[in-house]
Design an enzyme around this catalytic site. Structure first.
Site, PDB file in Angstrom:
ATOM      1  N   PHE A 136       0.829  -1.212   0.000  1.00  0.00           N
ATOM      2  CA  PHE A 136       0.000   0.000   0.000  1.00  0.00           C
ATOM      3  C   PHE A 136       0.868   1.268   0.000  1.00  0.00           C
ATOM      4  CE2 PHE A 136      -2.690   2.749   2.988  1.00  0.00           C
ATOM      5  CZ  PHE A 136      -3.629   3.115   2.049  1.00  0.00           C
TER       6      PHE A 136
ATOM      7  N   HIS B 212      -6.588   9.860  13.282  1.00  0.00           N
ATOM      8  CA  HIS B 212      -6.669   8.423  13.052  1.00  0.00           C
ATOM      9  C   HIS B 212      -6.362   7.802  14.409  1.00  0.00           C
ATOM     10  CE1 HIS B 212      -6.194   9.073   8.716  1.00  0.00           C
ATOM     11  NE2 HIS B 212      -6.360   7.787   8.515  1.00  0.00           N
TER      12      HIS B 212
ATOM     13  N   GLU C 238      -6.822   2.143  14.584  1.00  0.00           N
ATOM     14  CA  GLU C 238      -6.895   1.369  13.327  1.00  0.00           C
ATOM     15  C   GLU C 238      -5.959   0.171  13.493  1.00  0.00           C
ATOM     16  OE1 GLU C 238      -5.250   3.319   9.869  1.00  0.00           O
ATOM     17  OE2 GLU C 238      -6.261   1.988   8.459  1.00  0.00           O
TER      18      GLU C 238
ATOM     19  N   HIS D 138     -11.295   5.815  11.675  1.00  0.00           N
ATOM     20  CA  HIS D 138     -11.382   4.352  11.856  1.00  0.00           C
ATOM     21  C   HIS D 138     -11.941   3.960  13.231  1.00  0.00           C
ATOM     22  CE1 HIS D 138      -9.612   3.559   7.995  1.00  0.00           C
ATOM     23  NE2 HIS D 138      -8.584   4.338   8.295  1.00  0.00           N
TER      24      HIS D 138
ATOM     25  N   ASP E 216     -11.604   6.406   2.366  1.00  0.00           N
ATOM     26  CA  ASP E 216     -10.151   6.295   2.605  1.00  0.00           C
ATOM     27  C   ASP E 216      -9.317   6.423   1.315  1.00  0.00           C
ATOM     28  OD1 ASP E 216      -8.391   6.356   4.686  1.00  0.00           O
ATOM     29  OD2 ASP E 216      -8.293   4.197   4.999  1.00  0.00           O
TER      30      ASP E 216
HETATM   31  O1  LIG Z   1      -6.185   4.334   6.584  1.00  0.00           O
HETATM   32  C1  LIG Z   1      -5.115   4.951   6.705  1.00  0.00           C
HETATM   33  N1  LIG Z   1      -4.520   5.020   7.917  1.00  0.00           N
HETATM   34  C2  LIG Z   1      -3.371   5.695   8.107  1.00  0.00           C
HETATM   35  N2  LIG Z   1      -2.726   6.325   7.126  1.00  0.00           N
HETATM   36  C3  LIG Z   1      -3.252   6.255   5.899  1.00  0.00           C
HETATM   37  C4  LIG Z   1      -4.445   5.589   5.628  1.00  0.00           C
HETATM   38  N3  LIG Z   1      -4.699   5.710   4.317  1.00  0.00           N
HETATM   39  C5  LIG Z   1      -3.717   6.462   3.789  1.00  0.00           C
HETATM   40  N4  LIG Z   1      -2.841   6.783   4.738  1.00  0.00           N
HETATM   41  C6  LIG Z   1      -1.621   7.551   4.572  1.00  0.00           C
HETATM   42  O2  LIG Z   1      -1.914   8.763   3.938  1.00  0.00           O
HETATM   43  C7  LIG Z   1      -0.784   9.177   3.208  1.00  0.00           C
HETATM   44  C8  LIG Z   1      -1.233   9.929   1.970  1.00  0.00           C
HETATM   45  O3  LIG Z   1      -1.859  11.105   2.342  1.00  0.00           O
HETATM   46  C9  LIG Z   1       0.000   7.933   2.879  1.00  0.00           C
HETATM   47  O4  LIG Z   1       1.313   8.131   3.275  1.00  0.00           O
HETATM   48  C10 LIG Z   1      -0.659   6.838   3.660  1.00  0.00           C
HETATM   49  O5  LIG Z   1       0.274   6.131   4.426  1.00  0.00           O
HETATM   50 ZN   LIG Z   2      -7.167   7.109   6.512  1.00  0.00          ZN
END
Ligand SMILES: O=c1[nH]cnc2c1ncn2[C@@H]1O[C@H](CO)[C@@H](O)[C@H]1O
Ligand SMILES: [Zn+2]
Length: 488
Positions: free
Chosen positions: A174, A320, A323, A347, A404
């Protein structure tokens, strides 16, 4: 009286569910009948063939069937209000990302698992951070190029369980995607085109307003100019104005500055300086602050408490937190988020393991941003009926449904997440009231001030009414108001 007691029990529980307080008008009741007809058919089929029930399947496998689901088609048309949790470079559809790779001046470079993409003026101006090759040439030379490229822009694979055996492995893949697309999207004209497309896809999915988390990444042009974080915010604002001019029914967007949590205290000091600057320059556009990245491996909020306390009264937080599938360490972020008076929780997957946090968060009306597909793809849960949000919904907790990073799992907009939410988090008889409440929540728990909030709600109500009329028309329901006794 046993049966009376039983009935009372059921009624009492039902009355706590999200949306239970709403009263549908007659037209809405008719639409509800249509919706429930479709929904119950899918549920009954699922009871007979549980493996075929879409929320029990991985999104990579269920999406095709979802596209054909009548429930999903209704949800697509339904005015969903706001999208409150998604990340800057992970939102636009894969199809759009692929279309960007056909632009002139794009170069690619393979490095380990990564395939980096970046724009340069010409062959003589390549930087030496990587062995860049013209993408056009690569495309012409490599037979399986499209397939290769797709694999570098998306997590979608035929067998996600084999390819991503655990949470860390899927997160590694990811993060690599964000790296792969980062420089391509960072090219100034593409950066603006990308954000415009994000808004367009949301608008087309019947979403009126967005709050987006962003790192404020480095943006460049071909003459070597690097845009500062403050200038990057300016680019967003300019694009948003442009979009609102083209699509006046779109209400707007705000940015939550959300840089990486994998950093030391002095970097956070720097973040907070940037935050102060952008709040001053664009007070209406900046909603607040968050920290992002894999929570289990990144720094906990508790590392930055004095710094965060210092700005607590000048800024809203949208942390966040929780999660994770672990208990007792990462999830303590939930406690800090609540103590720091976070406006919403991103989350909050672990919140039910913390009854005191849950109680406090509910009392303080801290909405939880639930992203069903994200939680499934990033390996917190397989069958979405086992998602903790089912319990939140049953208890009337203010949940908002979010998407997301739809880019990377082959989704688009909010509807796929809404479908999973509706078919997994509610009970068999959860109906249009739940969907309506989710839309209302997305507005009520946005960071808009009171005036804008009620303005958006009024506009949403108008599109809701149109939606109801359209569904009735489409289904050939001739609606005529029943005549009252007085009329007769
Ligand atoms: O669900 C998530 N939880 C934590 N970090 C996230 C999630 N989705 C994306 N990113 C973070 O957001 C940044 C881009 O803006 C990426 O670096 C990714 O690690
Ligand atoms: Zn996120």
């Amino acid at each position: 009286s046993y049966w009376d007691d039983r009935e009372k029990f059921i009624r009492k529980e039902k009355s706590r569910e999200l949306g239970a307080d709403l009263v549908l008008n007659e037209k809405e009741e008719k639409v509800n009948e249509i919706l429930m007809n479709y929904k119950l058919r899918e549920l009954d089929e699922g009871m007979l063939n549980p493996a075929g029930y879409l929320p029990a399947q991985h999104f990579f496998h269920s999406k095709k069937a979802m596209d054909k689901s009548k429930v999903f088609n209704l949800i697509q048309k339904l005015p969903k209000g706001a999208s409150l949790h998604s990340h800057d470079t992970g939102i636009a559809s894969e199809e759009f990302l692929l279309s960007l790779t056909h632009k002139e001046n794009l170069y690619g470079c393979e490095r380990g698992q990564n395939f980096l993409l970046k724009f340069f003026k010409d062959n003589s101006s390549l930087d030496n951070s990587c062995q860049w090759k013209s993408l056009k040439k690569m495309r012409a030379q490599r037979k399986d190029f499209e397939e290769f490229l797709r694999g570098k822009l998306s997590l979608v694979v035929a067998d996600p369980m084999v390819k991503y055996p655990d949470l860390n492995s899927v997160w590694r893949a990811f993060i690599n995607l964000f790296r792969n697309v980062g420089n391509m999207i960072g090219y100034k004209p593409v950066f603006q085109e990308y954000f415009y497309q994000v808004l367009k896809e949301l608008h087309e999915d019947n979403v009126m307003y967005m709050e987006m988390r962003g790192l404020l990444p480095e943006v460049y042009d071909l003459d070597g100019k690097i845009y500062s974080p403050e200038e990057v915010v300016g680019l967003y604002v300019e694009t948003l104005e442009h979009f609102k001019h083209d699509y006046p029914s779109f209400y707007g967007a705000k940015l939550i500055y959300a840089p990486s949590r994998h950093v030391d205290n002095s970097t956070v000091d720097n973040y907070l300086k940037i935050l102060k600057n952008i709040q001053k320059l664009y007070p209406d556009f900046i909603a607040g602050f968050d920290l992002v990245g894999q929570e289990d491996l990144g720094k906990p909020l508790s590392e930055f408490i004095p710094q965060l306390l210092e700005i607590k009264d000048q800024t809203k937080f949208f942390f966040h937190a929780g999660e994770t599938n672990w208990e007792g360490e990462t999830d303590l972020n939930l406690i800090d988020a609540v103590l720091l008076n976070t406006t919403r929780i991103g989350h909050g997957y672990a919140i039910l393991k913390h009854p005191e946090v849950y109680r406090a968060a509910k009392k303080n009306r801290i909405a939880i941003e639930v992203s069903p597909i994200s939680n499934q793809v990033l390996k917190l849960v397989d069958d979405l009926r086992n998602h903790p949000a089912a319990i939140l919904v049953a208890d009337g907790y203010p949940v908002v449904i979010c998407c997301d990073d739809p880019s990377f799992w082959g989704a688009k907009g909010l509807s796929y997440d809404w479908y999973y939410a509706f078919m997994s988090f509610g009970s068999r008889d959860s109906d249009l009231k739940l969907l309506k409440q989710l839309a209302i929540n997305s507005i009520a728990y946005s960071s808009l001030d009171l005036v804008d909030n009620s303005d958006l709600l009024t506009k949403w109500q108008l599109s809701w009414n149109t939606f109801i009329d359209d569904v009735l028309k489409e289904h050939g329901v001739m609606y005529s108001k029943p005549r009252s006794i007085v009329d007769v």
